[in-house]
Motif scaffolding. Structure first.
Motif, PDB file in Angstrom:
ATOM      1  N   VAL A 200       0.850  -1.202   0.000  1.00 37.25           N
ATOM      2  CA  VAL A 200       0.000   0.000   0.000  1.00 37.25           C
ATOM      3  C   VAL A 200       0.883   1.248   0.000  1.00 37.25           C
ATOM      4  O   VAL A 200       0.658   2.192  -0.756  1.00 37.25           O
ATOM      5  CB  VAL A 200      -0.979  -0.011   1.204  1.00 37.25           C
ATOM      6  CG1 VAL A 200      -1.644   1.348   1.389  1.00 37.25           C
ATOM      7  CG2 VAL A 200      -2.023  -1.111   1.021  1.00 37.25           C
ATOM      8  N   ASP A 201       1.935   1.236   0.839  1.00 36.12           N
ATOM      9  CA  ASP A 201       2.890   2.358   0.893  1.00 36.12           C
ATOM     10  C   ASP A 201       3.463   2.659  -0.486  1.00 36.12           C
ATOM     11  O   ASP A 201       3.555   3.795  -0.903  1.00 36.12           O
ATOM     12  CB  ASP A 201       4.086   1.981   1.785  1.00 36.12           C
ATOM     13  CG  ASP A 201       3.901   2.400   3.231  1.00 36.12           C
ATOM     14  OD1 ASP A 201       2.774   2.767   3.585  1.00 36.12           O
ATOM     15  OD2 ASP A 201       4.889   2.363   3.977  1.00 36.12           O
ATOM     16  N   LEU A 202       3.925   1.609  -1.160  1.00 40.33           N
ATOM     17  CA  LEU A 202       4.602   1.791  -2.455  1.00 40.33           C
ATOM     18  C   LEU A 202       3.624   1.828  -3.618  1.00 40.33           C
ATOM     19  O   LEU A 202       4.021   2.068  -4.751  1.00 40.33           O
ATOM     20  CB  LEU A 202       5.614   0.662  -2.719  1.00 40.33           C
ATOM     21  CG  LEU A 202       6.816   0.517  -1.791  1.00 40.33           C
ATOM     22  CD1 LEU A 202       7.805  -0.503  -2.374  1.00 40.33           C
ATOM     23  CD2 LEU A 202       7.545   1.835  -1.575  1.00 40.33           C
ATOM     24  N   ARG A 203       2.358   1.530  -3.336  1.00 43.61           N
ATOM     25  CA  ARG A 203       1.348   1.409  -4.386  1.00 43.61           C
ATOM     26  C   ARG A 203       1.816   0.446  -5.479  1.00 43.61           C
ATOM     27  O   ARG A 203       1.806   0.739  -6.673  1.00 43.61           O
ATOM     28  CB  ARG A 203       1.053   2.777  -5.016  1.00 43.61           C
ATOM     29  CG  ARG A 203       0.364   3.694  -4.033  1.00 43.61           C
ATOM     30  CD  ARG A 203       0.216   5.110  -4.541  1.00 43.61           C
ATOM     31  NE  ARG A 203      -0.727   5.880  -3.768  1.00 43.61           N
ATOM     32  CZ  ARG A 203      -0.590   6.197  -2.481  1.00 43.61           C
ATOM     33  NH1 ARG A 203       0.471   5.778  -1.807  1.00 43.61           N
ATOM     34  NH2 ARG A 203      -1.495   6.903  -1.855  1.00 43.61           N
ATOM     35  N   GLN A 204       2.261  -0.720  -5.011  1.00 41.16           N
ATOM     36  CA  GLN A 204       2.726  -1.747  -5.948  1.00 41.16           C
ATOM     37  C   GLN A 204       2.020  -3.066  -5.655  1.00 41.16           C
ATOM     38  O   GLN A 204       1.619  -3.328  -4.520  1.00 41.16           O
ATOM     39  CB  GLN A 204       4.241  -1.952  -5.790  1.00 41.16           C
ATOM     40  CG  GLN A 204       5.048  -0.809  -6.372  1.00 41.16           C
ATOM     41  CD  GLN A 204       6.552  -1.079  -6.334  1.00 41.16           C
ATOM     42  OE1 GLN A 204       7.016  -2.045  -5.729  1.00 41.16           O
ATOM     43  NE2 GLN A 204       7.309  -0.234  -6.972  1.00 41.16           N
TER      44      GLN A 204
END
Ligand code: NAP
Ligand code: MG
Length: 399
Positions: A200-204
């Motif tokens: 979620v942090d990296l949107r990956q």
């Protein structure tokens, strides 16, 4: 120029040898001129750990837990050779990273710093692949046994209730070896939760692989727990347009090789050990690998993946100029500043961190590089010293 203000301190963990030399230069030349830097400083250099009987390491880890964001320099883990090199050591102090991890808990994510100047060995890779390695159990905590005579090996679990379960591992007609492994639901769940949080942090996208067609109960449990944890974040994943993807480890390897990167690959302990070395060497230099420990309660500790670069340090001590690559150290700082900015709602701090990373990429794109990268990009003789590289980054940072 007014400096960018901070509200909460970063936990700063200093280290050893060449990494420590670079640390100070990065701080003085690339951070302090632009940021009104607030840190809570812990000297984790070997001699400071020795004189505090290693209490400093535990204190630093507790501070990281308290403030939520730390940045760490590489440190010496003493071994027998180091004990001779530093006769004042009163004990063979444990690995600081191990101590920090045991206090903060969590999962380590390693990401290559990708630039146009280094072509990955795998042609299709265009974006970084982050490896998340589960760092508990399996073969690393296994018990092994060997027999020279025929017999039967039995696996027995005795519950606290008194209930027993036994399984025949194997009847053998001759010499044989055996091994028993374990893992804990709580550890697997913590690992899965950290992976989903970081995705979620990296949107990956997040990939997870195991061998649950063979280890149906053991790896099957990993897969189940990942699915349960995924259900908790599914709405967030869907709104970000990212995916969770499970596949068998052999299929994952094949797909990784054909992918263009840009995802997180969660690996079981052994797979992560092997695959992180494969991925990092295929991306290029150890000096271009960043590492972040994400704890279950949302704490972050950023560092370079490389060590203290001892050989360069001994040259530096003799007064020689070294061409040690500071990029991973710079990215540890930028990662920590970005996270601090995000947690404290300080967009200026986040923007500065982005600008710092951009300045590094531009420096490399302009053909200014340290020796390790020059060797990878066929510019063998055309490299700069650490100081020259830092000056070039600083020039590109000036607004
Ligand atoms: P290392 O410090 O990573 O260095 C190994 C070699 O990799 C160097 O000799 C150098 O090769 C190259 N290298 C690494 N970082 C580089 C950089 N920034 N720029 C250019 N080249 C770089 O690993 P090590 O020699 O195995 O370990 C040295 C010490 O570091 C040990 O005491 C170990 O305990 C500690 N360590 C700490 C951490 C940590 O704190 N996270 C991690 C690993 C190791 P050339 O000499 O060929 O140029
Ligand atoms: Mg390994």
């Amino acid at each position: 120029m007014e400096k960018i203000r901070m509200t909460t301190p970063l936990v700063e963990m200093d280290g050893d040898e060449m990494a420590r030399i670079i640390w100070k230069q990065v701080r003085e030349r690339l951070i302090e001129p632009f940021i009104d830097l607030k840190t809570e400083y812990y000297d984790l250099g070997l001699l400071s750990r020795n004189s505090t009987e290693d209490r400093i390491t535990a204190e630093a880890a507790k501070a990281a837990k308290k403030y939520g964001v730390a940045v760490k320099c590489a440190t010496i883990t003493p071994n027998r050779k180091r004990m001779e090199e530093y006769p004042e050591l009163t004990r063979m102090w444990p690995s600081p990273n191990g101590t920090i991890r045991s206090i903060m808990g969590g999962t380590i994510f390693r990401t290559p710093i990708v630039t146009n100047s280094i072509k990955p060995a795998v042609r299709s890779w265009k974006k970084p692949i982050t490896i998340a390695r589960h760092a508990y159990g399996d073969v690393y905590r296994a018990v092994d046994m060997r027999t020279d005579e025929p017999g039967e090996c039995i696996l027995r679990f005795r519950g606290e209730s008194g209930k027993e379960t036994t399984l025949s591992v194997q009847k053998t007609n001759g010499p044989a070896v055996f091994q028993a492994q374990h893992n804990l639901d709580a550890s697997i769940r913590g690992f899965a939760a950290a992976c989903f949080r970081y995705a979620v942090d990296l949107r990956q996208d997040l990939w997870f692989s195991s061998k649950d067609t063979i280890a149906r109960t053991y790896d099957g449990r990993f897969r189940e727990i990942f699915e349960e944890e995924y259900e908790k974040v599914r709405p967030e994943f869907e709104s970000l347009g990212i995916k969770y993807f499970y596949t068998l480890i052999d299929d994952a390897v094949a797909r990784v090789m054909r992918s263009e990167g840009g995802f997180i690959w969660a690996c079981k302990n052994y797979d992560g050990d092997v695959m992180s070395d494969m991925v990092s060497s295929a991306f290029g230099s150890v000096a271009m690998m960043s590492s972040v420990l994400v704890s279950p309660d949302g704490g972050y500790e950023f560092e370079a993946a490389h060590g203290t670069v001892t050989r360069h340090y001994y040259r530096w001590l003799k007064g020689e100029k070294t061409s040690t690559n500071p990029v991973a150290t710079i990215f540890a700082w930028s990662g920590a500043l970005k996270k601090r900015g995000e947690k404290d709602c300080l967009p200026a701090l986040e923007e500065f961190a982005e600008r710092l990373e951009k300045a590094c990429r531009e420096t490399l794109a302009d053909g200014i590089m340290t020796r390790d990268i020059a060797l990878l990009s066929d510019r063998t003789e055309n490299y700069v010293s650490t100081e020259e590289f830092l000056s070039a980054v600083a020039e590109r940072l000036e607004p």
